[in-house]
Design a protein around this motif. Structure first.
Motif: not given
Length: 378
Positions: A1-15
């Protein structure tokens, strides 16, 4: 898994649960834009930035130079709170460990290590870990999600709360003089370079003179070897680099660190040689956990010395810190010192790291929380 797709799949909530946006983790331009959406002028955002990062306030009511209606808007729309604290433990050697709870209930651990000449905060970058290094307790916990820039910064800011290190009104801030917390190491839970965008943003605010004001020379990022992001990290952040190496050849490293199958030693060390700013005065640290009968022989010490030839570096030898049901044993003291003597004889600085916080499972490789990845719903 690329770093970009990894960031999307395991994204952190902002609110948070109330839908409020975390102001911590926003750059100044982002904070200006966020407040302008609610009709607040640019100069007010600069005042809020100062209160958040310079004074460390956790309550908008403390921003006494802001008008009442503005504070009411901030309270309704934004948050500047710290993580919740489930437990705080203090080792017999003074090391402190916190189990922190994020706004969505996920948990991470953070460790502060006081020494005579410095105080080092070991910060987490993920809930759990995407890697499965076999000697690491964190690696037995599957990755739940990345931490957002606000959650990475909140750890540092909470530690400053505990240590009482926010300047009072009229005091000129110097993050390194007269403070207990002087150094940051991204060596807690998770692989920082698999969460690079959030880590980079947090560290840029951390290093900003008008942010937390911690020098890049006092920040160390430790990676297990995500090769594509290593040089990028050097170019964009230029913080100190530490590599979790732990083996002198591909066969042993792949056995204990499966990431080596994706980024073998030749690729990893090539990226290290090209790390921006590398010199005899600014060396890479190679971390090497000492595992009995796995990576600790005299021949392996000589092999390691040859492997690292030509790279300005030092080798931190780390006695293995056991954890419940761990499959390895620590090398004996005599074996570790013999390994160090061989490296010293080959011209390498090879200090043996003093184990800290072992009695509270706060030592290297011992961090783990009880967070679990949410199961998909039908």
């Amino acid at each position: 898994m690329s770093v970009t797709s990894h960031a999307t799949k395991f994204a952190a909530p902002r609110t948070d649960a109330a839908g409020r946006i975390a102001l911590i983790g926003l750059t100044l331009p982002e904070m200006i834009a966020a407040l302008e959406e609610h009709g607040l002028p640019k100069f007010r955002a600069k005042q809020v930035w100062h209160w958040v990062y310079h004074r460390g306030v956790t309550d908008f009511e403390a921003m006494t130079n802001l008008p009442r209606d503005l504070r009411d808007t901030l309270i309704e729309k934004f948050s500047i709170e710290r993580p919740g604290v489930m437990t705080e433990q203090k080792s017999t050697d003074g090391t402190m460990k916190w189990l922190l709870v994020m706004a969505d209930g996920q948990q991470i651990e953070m460790v502060f290590i006081p020494e005579a000449d410095r105080g080092t905060l070991c910060v987490s970058s993920q809930v759990g870990c995407t890697l499965t290094c076999r000697f690491c307790h964190t690696g037995t916990q599957p990755l739940v999600r990345n931490l957002g820039p606000h959650e990475i910064l909140q750890q540092i800011m909470y530690a400053r709360d505990v240590l009482g290190e926010w300047p009072v009104a009229g005091e000129k801030k110097d993050a390194n003089q007269g403070r207990d917390l002087t150094n940051i190491v991204l060596m807690g839970m998770g692989e920082p370079l698999y969460n690079y965008a959030n880590v980079a943003k947090a560290m840029q605010i951390c290093m900003d003179e008008d942010g937390l004001g911690i020098s890049k020379r006092r920040i160390t990022l430790s990676t297990s070897g995500v090769v594509p992001q290593i040089v990028q990290c050097g170019e964009e952040l230029n913080v100190n680099l530490a590599i979790s190496l732990h083996a002198p050849n591909d066969a042993v490293r792949s056995e204990i660190m499966p990431i080596n199958n994706k980024y073998p030693l030749a690729e990893l060390l090539d990226a290290c040689r090209n790390y921006p700013g590398l010199s005899d005065n600014r060396r890479i640290t190679f971390e090497y956990v000492m595992l009995k009968d796995v990576n600790d022989s005299d021949d392996q010490a000589r092999e390691l010395a040859q492997l690292l030839r030509g790279i300005p570096c030092k080798v931190n030898l780390i006695p293995f810190n056991p954890w419940p049901n761990s499959p390895y044993e620590c090398s004996s003291g005599n074996r570790i010192h013999a390994f160090a003597r061989i490296l010293n004889g080959e011209g390498y600085d090879a200090p043996i790291r003093k184990t800290r916080g072992q009695d509270i499972l706060a030592a290297c490789g011992q961090l783990k929380s009880e967070s679990q990845r949410a199961k998909p719903t039908a």
